[in-house]
Design a protein around this motif. Structure first.
Motif, PDB file in Angstrom:
ATOM      1  N   PRO A 164      57.628 -40.286  38.349  1.00  0.00           N
ATOM      2  CA  PRO A 164      58.668 -40.817  37.379  1.00  0.00           C
ATOM      3  C   PRO A 164      60.041 -40.478  37.726  1.00  0.00           C
ATOM      4  CG  PRO A 164      57.945 -38.464  36.625  1.00  0.00           C
ATOM      5  CD  PRO A 164      56.959 -38.814  37.873  1.00  0.00           C
ATOM      6  N   GLY A 269      59.306 -41.859  32.247  1.00  0.00           N
ATOM      7  CA  GLY A 269      60.048 -40.816  31.939  1.00  0.00           C
ATOM      8  C   GLY A 269      61.377 -41.232  31.591  1.00  0.00           C
ATOM      9  N   ASN A 289      62.876 -40.593  21.467  1.00  0.00           N
ATOM     10  CA  ASN A 289      62.518 -41.005  22.935  1.00  0.00           C
ATOM     11  C   ASN A 289      63.610 -42.271  23.378  1.00  0.00           C
ATOM     12  OD1 ASN A 289      61.415 -43.084  21.683  1.00  0.00           O
ATOM     13  ND2 ASN A 289      59.135 -42.632  21.862  1.00  0.00           N
ATOM     14  N   GLY A 319      63.554 -38.462  27.744  1.00  0.00           N
ATOM     15  CA  GLY A 319      62.505 -38.918  28.706  1.00  0.00           C
ATOM     16  C   GLY A 319      61.207 -38.290  28.793  1.00  0.00           C
ATOM     17  N   ASN A 320      60.980 -37.242  28.529  1.00  0.00           N
ATOM     18  CA  ASN A 320      59.698 -36.287  28.503  1.00  0.00           C
ATOM     19  C   ASN A 320      58.812 -37.048  27.349  1.00  0.00           C
ATOM     20  OD1 ASN A 320      60.102 -34.491  30.703  1.00  0.00           O
ATOM     21  ND2 ASN A 320      61.235 -33.323  29.599  1.00  0.00           N
ATOM     22  N   ARG A 323      57.709 -40.448  28.209  1.00  0.00           N
ATOM     23  CA  ARG A 323      56.687 -40.667  29.054  1.00  0.00           C
ATOM     24  C   ARG A 323      55.166 -40.299  28.260  1.00  0.00           C
ATOM     25  NH1 ARG A 323      54.992 -40.939  34.565  1.00  0.00           N
ATOM     26  NH2 ARG A 323      53.592 -39.154  35.323  1.00  0.00           N
TER      27      ARG A 323
END
Length: 342
Positions: A164, A269, A289, A319-320, A323
């Protein structure tokens, strides 16, 4: 081994062609997969598994009585000779012939775009079809058809990337055909606002289309040539590479039936920003997100772009979450739903 035929108008670079490619590759070890293309091939098939057969009918969708007769006659002859066990139509143009002449009962219409204005016409075309596949619950509410089963199967991406984005760059990415629906002119105006406050942020636009010259002129007039880069059409590997080098994905589209490019970015991500669309609510969560901007507010979108790009901790947290939310849209998760109906 069962044979499945998927009917598409052309093998180009659009969303349904890409989805057909992904689905065909996923199913070709289980079924004999044939992709029936109305016109001649207009794009590379490099990403298609060699087990998948592509059949070109070599006819154009012509307007007028003579053009329709020619198209229908060619389709009729082909369908009457077909020994497929399942037919999947991706366009209303195929439905009448398949419904009348296909020698099996498993007829599936795969609707991937939201077009309420065409609903009545679509409903009338689905005689003898036993199922319609829609990408989300929102479209299911819009496309309820009496006596036809409905399956909600999301559109998907090919696989979760192993590498990512590290979210360290100043790059923003946008992806999609350069047409009026994508509203890249608005995105350029938004980047003009962003550029006045942060000259380090760069926007990379991936895609080609009829609006290109107009957009290039707009960028030139606003002196943003060094800020906005038009990448043109890129291969899958090139898009993947650019995703890995991007820290934010943006969309200004007027209409989104699903938002596959957003899901793909999330799988890397990457936090995303889009104008608000009901169809994105399944996976985009505002302030978790990414951001969903109400009322097509350009000033607000510019503000959110700056907030994410100037706050690494926020970027990484979003980003976490992005994903994690994308995992269920991997083809390996989606394939099982297709197996149930084929």
């Amino acid at each position: 081994m069962k044979k499945v035929q998927i009917y598409i108008k052309e093998w180009g670079y659009g969303g349904i062609e890409k989805q057909t490619n992904i689905l065909a590759n996923a199913l070709c070890n289980i079924y004999n997969i044939e992709i029936v293309v109305l016109d001649s091939i207009s794009a590379s098939q490099n990403d298609l598994n060699k087990k998948v057969k592509v059949i070109e009918l070599g006819i154009k969708e012509n307007r007028g009585v003579i053009g329709n007769l020619s198209l229908n006659n060619t389709l009729k002859k082909f369908v009457l000779k077909s020994d497929a066990d399942t037919f999947i139509s991706t366009d209303i143009i195929f439905n009448g012939i398949l419904g009348k002449y296909a020698r099996v009962s498993n007829l599936i219409y795969w609707e991937y775009k939201l077009n309420i204005n065409e609903f009545t016409k679509l409903e009338k075309s689905l005689i003898n079809f036993n199922r319609i596949v829609l990408p989300n619950e929102f479209m299911k509410d819009c496309y309820t058809i009496k006596n036809i089963k409905t399956s909600v199967i999301p559109l998907c991406f090919e696989e979760m990337p192993d590498n990512p984005s590290d979210l360290k760059s100043n790059n923003i990415m946008a992806l999609g055909r350069l047409n009026k629906n994508k509203c890249y002119d608005e995105l350029i105006e938004i980047m003009d606002i962003v550029h006045k406050k942060n000259k380090n942020i760069k926007l990379h636009i991936v895609g080609d289309g009829e609006e290109k010259e107009k957009l290039l002129d707009l960028v030139k007039n606003k002196n943003l040539n060094n800020t906005i880069i038009f990448e043109g059409f890129l291969s899958k590997d090139e898009i993947n590479s650019l995703m890995q080098k991007s820290s934010l994905f943006v969309s200004c589209a007027v209409k989104e039936s699903f938002g596959v490019s957003i899901i793909e970015a999330m799988s890397y991500g990457i936090p995303c920003i889009s104008y608000e669309h009901t169809s994105l609510n399944d996976f985009m969560k505002n302030e978790i997100n990414g951001y969903l901007i109400a009322n097509r507010d350009k000033e607000k979108m510019a503000e959110c772009i700056l907030e994410i790009m100037e706050n690494k901790s926020l970027r990484e947290n979003m980003g976490n979450c992005a994903r994690e939310a994308s995992i269920i849209y991997d083809i390996n998760s989606v394939k099982s739903e297709w197996l149930k109906i084929i």
